[in-house]
Design a protein around this motif. Structure first.
Motif, PDB file in Angstrom:
ATOM      1  N   ASN A   1       0.661  -1.115   0.014  1.00  0.00           N
ATOM      2  CA  ASN A   1       0.060   0.154   0.038  1.00  0.00           C
ATOM      3  C   ASN A   1       0.896   1.256  -0.066  1.00  0.00           C
ATOM      4  O   ASN A   1       0.285   2.306  -0.370  1.00  0.00           O
ATOM      5  CB  ASN A   1      -0.987   0.025   1.372  1.00  0.00           C
ATOM      6  N   HIS A   2       2.002   1.250   0.535  1.00  0.00           N
ATOM      7  CA  HIS A   2       2.821   2.445   0.597  1.00  0.00           C
ATOM      8  C   HIS A   2       3.578   2.836  -0.899  1.00  0.00           C
ATOM      9  O   HIS A   2       3.938   3.805  -0.850  1.00  0.00           O
ATOM     10  CB  HIS A   2       4.002   2.064   1.383  1.00  0.00           C
ATOM     11  N   ARG A   3       3.487   1.783  -1.851  1.00  0.00           N
ATOM     12  CA  ARG A   3       3.871   2.002  -3.416  1.00  0.00           C
ATOM     13  C   ARG A   3       2.831   2.715  -4.150  1.00  0.00           C
ATOM     14  O   ARG A   3       2.863   2.782  -5.246  1.00  0.00           O
ATOM     15  CB  ARG A   3       4.415   0.764  -3.833  1.00  0.00           C
ATOM     16  N   VAL A   4       1.229   2.693  -3.685  1.00  0.00           N
ATOM     17  CA  VAL A   4       0.428   3.075  -4.570  1.00  0.00           C
ATOM     18  C   VAL A   4      -0.225   4.442  -3.983  1.00  0.00           C
ATOM     19  O   VAL A   4      -0.556   4.765  -3.105  1.00  0.00           O
ATOM     20  CB  VAL A   4      -0.770   1.982  -4.723  1.00  0.00           C
ATOM     21  N   THR A   5      -0.209   5.559  -5.074  1.00  0.00           N
ATOM     22  CA  THR A   5      -0.898   6.696  -4.684  1.00  0.00           C
ATOM     23  C   THR A   5      -2.220   6.898  -5.147  1.00  0.00           C
ATOM     24  O   THR A   5      -2.546   6.234  -6.202  1.00  0.00           O
ATOM     25  CB  THR A   5       0.184   8.017  -5.268  1.00  0.00           C
ATOM     26  N   VAL A   6      -3.040   7.525  -4.752  1.00  0.00           N
ATOM     27  CA  VAL A   6      -4.328   7.717  -5.000  1.00  0.00           C
ATOM     28  C   VAL A   6      -4.971   8.899  -5.086  1.00  0.00           C
ATOM     29  O   VAL A   6      -4.723   9.840  -4.054  1.00  0.00           O
ATOM     30  CB  VAL A   6      -5.240   6.861  -3.884  1.00  0.00           C
ATOM     31  N   THR A   7      -5.378   9.455  -6.156  1.00  0.00           N
ATOM     32  CA  THR A   7      -6.155  10.910  -6.053  1.00  0.00           C
ATOM     33  C   THR A   7      -7.561  10.629  -6.778  1.00  0.00           C
ATOM     34  O   THR A   7      -7.561   9.688  -7.758  1.00  0.00           O
ATOM     35  CB  THR A   7      -5.415  11.906  -7.027  1.00  0.00           C
ATOM     36  N   VAL A   8      -8.558  11.476  -6.687  1.00  0.00           N
ATOM     37  CA  VAL A   8      -9.906  11.149  -6.949  1.00  0.00           C
ATOM     38  C   VAL A   8     -10.381  12.608  -7.330  1.00  0.00           C
ATOM     39  O   VAL A   8     -10.390  13.504  -6.795  1.00  0.00           O
ATOM     40  CB  VAL A   8     -10.811  10.418  -6.085  1.00  0.00           C
ATOM     41  N   LYS A   9     -11.105  12.602  -8.597  1.00  0.00           N
ATOM     42  CA  LYS A   9     -11.569  13.854  -9.029  1.00  0.00           C
ATOM     43  C   LYS A   9     -12.830  13.552  -9.732  1.00  0.00           C
ATOM     44  O   LYS A   9     -12.967  12.569 -10.685  1.00  0.00           O
ATOM     45  CB  LYS A   9     -10.683  14.788  -9.901  1.00  0.00           C
ATOM     46  N   ASP A  10     -14.120  13.983  -9.195  1.00  0.00           N
ATOM     47  CA  ASP A  10     -15.265  13.861  -9.884  1.00  0.00           C
ATOM     48  C   ASP A  10     -15.589  12.130  -9.879  1.00  0.00           C
ATOM     49  O   ASP A  10     -16.516  11.555 -10.928  1.00  0.00           O
ATOM     50  CB  ASP A  10     -15.646  14.483 -11.133  1.00  0.00           C
ATOM     51  N   GLY A  11     -15.292  11.594  -8.970  1.00  0.00           N
ATOM     52  CA  GLY A  11     -15.436  10.205  -8.931  1.00  0.00           C
ATOM     53  C   GLY A  11     -14.450   9.291  -9.715  1.00  0.00           C
ATOM     54  O   GLY A  11     -14.779   7.878  -9.786  1.00  0.00           O
ATOM     55  N   TRP A  12     -13.661   9.980 -10.437  1.00  0.00           N
ATOM     56  CA  TRP A  12     -12.635   9.283 -11.344  1.00  0.00           C
ATOM     57  C   TRP A  12     -11.268   9.194 -10.266  1.00  0.00           C
ATOM     58  O   TRP A  12     -10.872   9.902  -9.854  1.00  0.00           O
ATOM     59  CB  TRP A  12     -12.175   9.912 -12.641  1.00  0.00           C
TER      60      TRP A  12
ATOM     61  N   GLN B   1       0.017  -7.284  -9.268  1.00  0.00           N
ATOM     62  CA  GLN B   1      -0.295  -6.188  -8.393  1.00  0.00           C
ATOM     63  C   GLN B   1      -1.143  -4.942  -8.831  1.00  0.00           C
ATOM     64  O   GLN B   1      -2.022  -4.760  -8.157  1.00  0.00           O
ATOM     65  CB  GLN B   1       1.022  -5.829  -7.555  1.00  0.00           C
ATOM     66  N   ARG B   2      -0.856  -4.632 -10.191  1.00  0.00           N
ATOM     67  CA  ARG B   2      -1.469  -3.458 -10.608  1.00  0.00           C
ATOM     68  C   ARG B   2      -3.051  -4.124 -10.846  1.00  0.00           C
ATOM     69  O   ARG B   2      -4.086  -3.287 -10.858  1.00  0.00           O
ATOM     70  CB  ARG B   2      -0.867  -3.253 -11.986  1.00  0.00           C
ATOM     71  N   LYS B   3      -3.244  -5.130 -11.367  1.00  0.00           N
ATOM     72  CA  LYS B   3      -4.455  -5.733 -11.777  1.00  0.00           C
ATOM     73  C   LYS B   3      -5.245  -5.950 -10.373  1.00  0.00           C
ATOM     74  O   LYS B   3      -6.582  -5.622 -10.479  1.00  0.00           O
ATOM     75  CB  LYS B   3      -4.498  -7.165 -12.469  1.00  0.00           C
ATOM     76  N   ALA B   4      -4.461  -6.333  -9.448  1.00  0.00           N
ATOM     77  CA  ALA B   4      -5.425  -6.552  -8.157  1.00  0.00           C
ATOM     78  C   ALA B   4      -5.659  -5.109  -7.629  1.00  0.00           C
ATOM     79  O   ALA B   4      -6.753  -5.031  -7.001  1.00  0.00           O
ATOM     80  CB  ALA B   4      -4.289  -7.241  -7.150  1.00  0.00           C
ATOM     81  N   ALA B   5      -4.883  -3.893  -7.968  1.00  0.00           N
ATOM     82  CA  ALA B   5      -5.341  -2.643  -7.449  1.00  0.00           C
ATOM     83  C   ALA B   5      -6.731  -2.074  -8.055  1.00  0.00           C
ATOM     84  O   ALA B   5      -7.631  -1.865  -7.422  1.00  0.00           O
ATOM     85  CB  ALA B   5      -4.305  -1.880  -7.861  1.00  0.00           C
ATOM     86  N   ASP B   6      -6.998  -2.541  -9.173  1.00  0.00           N
ATOM     87  CA  ASP B   6      -8.079  -2.126 -10.192  1.00  0.00           C
ATOM     88  C   ASP B   6      -9.275  -3.008  -9.712  1.00  0.00           C
ATOM     89  O   ASP B   6     -10.354  -2.601  -9.340  1.00  0.00           O
ATOM     90  CB  ASP B   6      -7.828  -2.390 -11.617  1.00  0.00           C
ATOM     91  N   ASN B   7      -9.047  -4.435  -9.474  1.00  0.00           N
ATOM     92  CA  ASN B   7     -10.015  -5.194  -9.038  1.00  0.00           C
ATOM     93  C   ASN B   7     -10.769  -4.949  -7.563  1.00  0.00           C
ATOM     94  O   ASN B   7     -11.830  -5.029  -7.183  1.00  0.00           O
ATOM     95  CB  ASN B   7      -9.697  -6.650  -8.971  1.00  0.00           C
ATOM     96  N   ALA B   8      -9.657  -4.431  -6.633  1.00  0.00           N
ATOM     97  CA  ALA B   8      -9.870  -3.980  -5.278  1.00  0.00           C
ATOM     98  C   ALA B   8     -11.142  -2.783  -5.239  1.00  0.00           C
ATOM     99  O   ALA B   8     -11.791  -2.773  -4.211  1.00  0.00           O
ATOM    100  CB  ALA B   8      -8.842  -3.478  -4.557  1.00  0.00           C
ATOM    101  N   ILE B   9     -11.293  -1.918  -6.047  1.00  0.00           N
ATOM    102  CA  ILE B   9     -11.917  -0.820  -5.877  1.00  0.00           C
ATOM    103  C   ILE B   9     -12.953  -0.893  -7.083  1.00  0.00           C
ATOM    104  O   ILE B   9     -13.988   0.093  -7.037  1.00  0.00           O
ATOM    105  CB  ILE B   9     -10.962   0.424  -6.194  1.00  0.00           C
ATOM    106  N   ARG B  10     -13.127  -1.714  -7.833  1.00  0.00           N
ATOM    107  CA  ARG B  10     -14.223  -1.760  -8.993  1.00  0.00           C
ATOM    108  C   ARG B  10     -15.635  -1.814  -8.379  1.00  0.00           C
ATOM    109  O   ARG B  10     -16.526  -1.540  -9.149  1.00  0.00           O
ATOM    110  CB  ARG B  10     -14.177  -2.902  -9.975  1.00  0.00           C
ATOM    111  N   TYR B  11     -15.748  -2.285  -7.197  1.00  0.00           N
ATOM    112  CA  TYR B  11     -17.234  -2.722  -6.673  1.00  0.00           C
ATOM    113  C   TYR B  11     -17.433  -1.454  -5.611  1.00  0.00           C
ATOM    114  O   TYR B  11     -18.356  -1.536  -5.118  1.00  0.00           O
ATOM    115  CB  TYR B  11     -17.243  -3.744  -5.655  1.00  0.00           C
ATOM    116  N   LEU B  12     -16.519  -0.445  -5.532  1.00  0.00           N
ATOM    117  CA  LEU B  12     -16.905   0.862  -4.428  1.00  0.00           C
ATOM    118  C   LEU B  12     -17.950   1.635  -5.061  1.00  0.00           C
ATOM    119  O   LEU B  12     -17.793   1.889  -6.065  1.00  0.00           O
ATOM    120  CB  LEU B  12     -15.526   1.420  -4.115  1.00  0.00           C
ATOM    121  N   ASP B  13     -18.963   2.158  -4.167  1.00  0.00           N
ATOM    122  CA  ASP B  13     -19.545   3.061  -4.534  1.00  0.00           C
ATOM    123  C   ASP B  13     -18.966   4.582  -4.761  1.00  0.00           C
ATOM    124  O   ASP B  13     -18.029   4.598  -4.132  1.00  0.00           O
ATOM    125  CB  ASP B  13     -20.559   3.187  -3.267  1.00  0.00           C
TER     126      ASP B  13
END
Length: 219
Positions: free
Chosen positions: A99-110, A122-134
């Motif tokens: 988790n210390h290697r991935v940065t997260v920014t959000v703008k208008d839900g993106w 690991q990159r694929k796992a990151a996308d899969n981890a958030i695809r179900y989030l409201d």
């Protein structure tokens, strides 16, 4: 045998309707020479990804252009601060992602993911981890892969790995290695095979980038 645009379009629409959790009524389909373009709208990011994956598994599809928009219901809309907190939490709960290697920014839900990881899974796992989030409307992947192991990549090892897959015909696939990059060229008979060859190449120790130039061609 190559399918006509009308036949392939009908099969894509039927395939989307077959998915029990995917409301495909608002997804529009157009087909030209094996390229499927999806447009319209769905109510969450997971459905957008599910629609794309469903189409990729249909025989006759050469490529997919995903123009589907995520239009959230009023109850699913969240502010960017809340989405950021949810994404960070979801990433931390995935053991495969440092988790210390991935940065997260959000703008208008993106959601934009950045940083450096050692493996593509690991990159694929990151996308899969958030695809179900409201609240998530889409993901912009800016993660770079830099393998921790500095081994030289051997072309023969990549070829052997491809040979072990029963769905691939290695005789039609050419492998070239330049430094930390693996180049794939030649022909496969489905989009699924093209992505499988790329996945195997990405699992090679030491790889930083895979250039997948395989062409989907049907008998």
């Amino acid at each position: 045998m190559k399918k006509s645009n009308d036949v392939l379009s009908k099969e894509v629409i039927e395939g989307l309707k077959w998915e029990p959790l995917l409301n495909s009524n608002n997804i529009e389909v157009s087909v030209h020479d094996g390229t499927v373009t999806l447009s319209g709208a769905v109510d969450n990011y997971n459905n957008k990804k599910q629609a794309e994956q469903t189409v990729k598994h249909i025989s006759g599809v050469k490529s997919v252009i995903d123009n589907v928009e995520v239009k959230l219901s009023a109850s699913s809309i969240r502010n960017d601060t809340d989405i950021t907190s949810s994404v960070i939490k979801a990433l931390k709960e995935k053991w495969a992602i440092p988790n210390h290697r991935v940065t997260v920014t959000v703008k208008d839900g993106w959601v934009t993911l950045g940083g450096i990881l050692h493996w593509n899974f690991q990159r694929k796992a990151a996308d899969n981890a958030i695809r179900y989030l409201d609240g998530v409307r889409g993901v912009i992947d800016e993660i770079k892969i830099q393998a921790e192991i500095r081994n030289e990549i051997e072309k023969e090892i990549v070829e052997k790995a491809l040979t072990r897959s029963w769905i691939l015909d290695i005789n039609n696939i050419k492998v070239r290695v330049d430094g930390k990059t693996i180049f794939l060229s030649g022909f496969v008979s489905s989009l699924f095979q093209k992505e499988e060859a790329e996945r195997i190449a990405w699992d090679t120790t030491g790889v930083w980038y895979v250039d997948n130039e395989l062409i989907v061609e049907f008998d």
